[in-house]
Write a protein that holds these residues in place. Sequence first.
Motif, PDB file in Angstrom:
ATOM      1  N   GLY A  58      -4.639  -1.283 -12.194  1.00 32.44           N
ATOM      2  CA  GLY A  58      -4.121  -1.248 -10.814  1.00 32.44           C
ATOM      3  C   GLY A  58      -2.459  -1.524 -10.658  1.00 32.44           C
ATOM      4  N   MET A  59      -1.942  -1.806 -11.704  1.00 32.77           N
ATOM      5  CA  MET A  59      -0.455  -2.023 -11.841  1.00 32.77           C
ATOM      6  C   MET A  59      -0.225  -2.634 -10.211  1.00 32.77           C
ATOM      7  N   ARG A  60      -0.818  -4.168 -10.294  1.00 34.54           N
ATOM      8  CA  ARG A  60      -0.488  -5.019  -9.413  1.00 34.54           C
ATOM      9  C   ARG A  60       0.841  -5.931  -9.552  1.00 34.54           C
ATOM     10  N   GLY A  61       1.228  -7.020  -8.904  1.00 38.37           N
ATOM     11  CA  GLY A  61       2.380  -7.422  -9.003  1.00 38.37           C
ATOM     12  C   GLY A  61       3.400  -6.620  -8.141  1.00 38.37           C
ATOM     13  N   ASP A  62       4.659  -6.470  -8.807  1.00 39.37           N
ATOM     14  CA  ASP A  62       5.555  -5.541  -8.091  1.00 39.37           C
ATOM     15  C   ASP A  62       5.496  -4.328  -8.415  1.00 39.37           C
ATOM     16  N   HIS A  63       4.469  -3.818  -8.960  1.00 38.76           N
ATOM     17  CA  HIS A  63       4.036  -2.531  -9.224  1.00 38.76           C
ATOM     18  C   HIS A  63       3.205  -1.589  -8.254  1.00 38.76           C
ATOM     19  N   GLY A  64       3.073  -0.349  -8.380  1.00 42.92           N
ATOM     20  CA  GLY A  64       2.480   0.215  -7.299  1.00 42.92           C
ATOM     21  C   GLY A  64       3.113   0.732  -6.034  1.00 42.92           C
ATOM     22  N   GLU A  65       2.606   1.256  -4.892  1.00 46.59           N
ATOM     23  CA  GLU A  65       3.270   1.783  -3.826  1.00 46.59           C
ATOM     24  C   GLU A  65       3.037   0.759  -2.601  1.00 46.59           C
ATOM     25  N   ILE A 100       2.520  -0.258   1.063  1.00 42.49           N
ATOM     26  CA  ILE A 100       2.309   0.591   2.332  1.00 42.49           C
ATOM     27  C   ILE A 100       2.462  -0.153   3.522  1.00 42.49           C
ATOM     28  N   ARG A 101       2.392  -1.394   3.359  1.00 47.93           N
ATOM     29  CA  ARG A 101       2.677  -2.537   4.550  1.00 47.93           C
ATOM     30  C   ARG A 101       2.553  -4.119   3.918  1.00 47.93           C
ATOM     31  N   VAL A 102       3.153  -4.857   4.916  1.00 48.26           N
ATOM     32  CA  VAL A 102       3.054  -6.137   4.557  1.00 48.26           C
ATOM     33  C   VAL A 102       2.069  -6.706   5.565  1.00 48.26           C
ATOM     34  N   GLN A 103       1.032  -7.641   4.995  1.00 47.83           N
ATOM     35  CA  GLN A 103       0.206  -8.383   5.649  1.00 47.83           C
ATOM     36  C   GLN A 103       0.472  -9.618   6.033  1.00 47.83           C
ATOM     37  N   ARG A 104       0.430  -9.823   7.343  1.00 50.05           N
ATOM     38  CA  ARG A 104       0.947 -11.456   8.221  1.00 50.05           C
ATOM     39  C   ARG A 104      -0.202 -11.891   8.640  1.00 50.05           C
ATOM     40  N   GLY A 133      -6.358 -21.209   9.553  1.00 45.14           N
ATOM     41  CA  GLY A 133      -5.309 -21.672   8.584  1.00 45.14           C
ATOM     42  C   GLY A 133      -4.726 -20.723   7.705  1.00 45.14           C
ATOM     43  N   TYR A 134      -4.781 -19.323   8.103  1.00 46.52           N
ATOM     44  CA  TYR A 134      -4.173 -18.218   7.126  1.00 46.52           C
ATOM     45  C   TYR A 134      -2.957 -17.763   8.078  1.00 46.52           C
ATOM     46  N   GLY A 135      -2.672 -18.533   8.968  1.00 50.14           N
ATOM     47  CA  GLY A 135      -1.700 -17.797   9.972  1.00 50.14           C
ATOM     48  C   GLY A 135      -0.408 -17.691   9.373  1.00 50.14           C
ATOM     49  N   GLY A 136       0.193 -18.437   8.129  1.00 51.57           N
ATOM     50  CA  GLY A 136       1.448 -18.081   7.302  1.00 51.57           C
ATOM     51  C   GLY A 136       1.297 -17.329   6.283  1.00 51.57           C
ATOM     52  N   LEU A 137       0.266 -16.459   6.087  1.00 54.89           N
ATOM     53  CA  LEU A 137      -0.070 -15.706   5.044  1.00 54.89           C
ATOM     54  C   LEU A 137       0.993 -14.512   5.079  1.00 54.89           C
ATOM     55  N   VAL A 138       1.526 -14.245   4.024  1.00 56.11           N
ATOM     56  CA  VAL A 138       2.492 -13.207   4.100  1.00 56.11           C
ATOM     57  C   VAL A 138       2.183 -12.592   2.801  1.00 56.11           C
ATOM     58  N   ARG A 139       1.858 -11.140   2.549  1.00 57.65           N
ATOM     59  CA  ARG A 139       1.542 -10.483   1.271  1.00 57.65           C
ATOM     60  C   ARG A 139       1.976  -9.003   1.428  1.00 57.65           C
ATOM     61  N   PRO A 140       2.428  -8.408   0.474  1.00 62.75           N
ATOM     62  CA  PRO A 140       2.554  -7.207   0.436  1.00 62.75           C
ATOM     63  C   PRO A 140       1.235  -6.314   0.145  1.00 62.75           C
ATOM     64  N   VAL A 141       0.962  -5.272   0.653  1.00 63.08           N
ATOM     65  CA  VAL A 141      -0.229  -4.464   0.451  1.00 63.08           C
ATOM     66  C   VAL A 141      -0.067  -3.319  -0.143  1.00 63.08           C
ATOM     67  N   ARG A 142      -0.395  -2.885  -1.524  1.00 66.56           N
ATOM     68  CA  ARG A 142       0.277  -1.963  -2.535  1.00 66.56           C
ATOM     69  C   ARG A 142      -1.125  -1.025  -3.005  1.00 66.56           C
TER      70      ARG A 142
END
Length: 266
Positions: free
Chosen positions: A42-49, A51-55, A68-77
């Motif tokens: 999967g090459m997760r973490g900082d690897h991969g491509e 495509i968007r940021v989940q907020r 309770g998930y309103g502050g979630l910010v994570r890249p989708v790769r």
Amino acid sequence: MSDAKSNGANTPRNGANGAAANGSGAGGVNPEKDLGAANLPGMRGDHGEEIRVQRGMFGANNGGDTSGYGGLVRPVRLPGPATRPYGGWFDEVADELEGALEEQGLVPENAIGKTVVDRGELTFHIEREYLVAVAQTLRDDPALRFELCTGVSGVHYPGDKGRELHAVYHLRSITHNRLIRLEVGAPDADPHVPSLVPVYPTNDWHERETYDFFGLIFDGHPALTRIMMPDDWQGHPQRKDYPLGGIPVEYKGAQIPAPDQRRSYS
């Protein structure tokens, strides 16, 4: 092309290293566990491509999120390409496929965009103009023998610009007891993919369903019509930019509003 033994221990065309010979393909699972750190599935973490940021989650915004998930910010790769050795019988299948394409006068690098090893699965990302040739090679070559395609699934990535629509095929080799995937991308502005019905006739209804829900047009399909939605339905309901909601439901005289009208966080 030499015939292959059913235990997957035949000699690959391109002379794969011992990693291929160590895997028997039992159960279609990659038996190789000691992968290098640079080749983790999967090459997760900082690897991969990215495509968007989940907020947040569930589409809630403007402070109305009660989950309770309103502050979630994570890249989708998307998983990045793997590097050799892939491990187990994966190298053998890759070598056999590349060798068979070369025998047909095709350049493997032109047909296979990238090879991904993710969560113990092997996926070949195929350029759509080569899809039929690759699928027929995987079906007919004695060392590959992926006789069964269990269908095609549509995926919509609005943030994957130029490849917003994906078609994913699961191929099963009954001869060698192996399972791989093919994935093809198409832009939203040109949602055309060659039909695999001539190669795998059981894809007939699967391609119709993917067309119905995602809008992928399978060129060469014998009768590409809607299979679930009415013929005059507007849009494709499983796209991620399709509005949430539907048709109000009447039940014993009471009218139930469409989901998008029942409650709104925004």
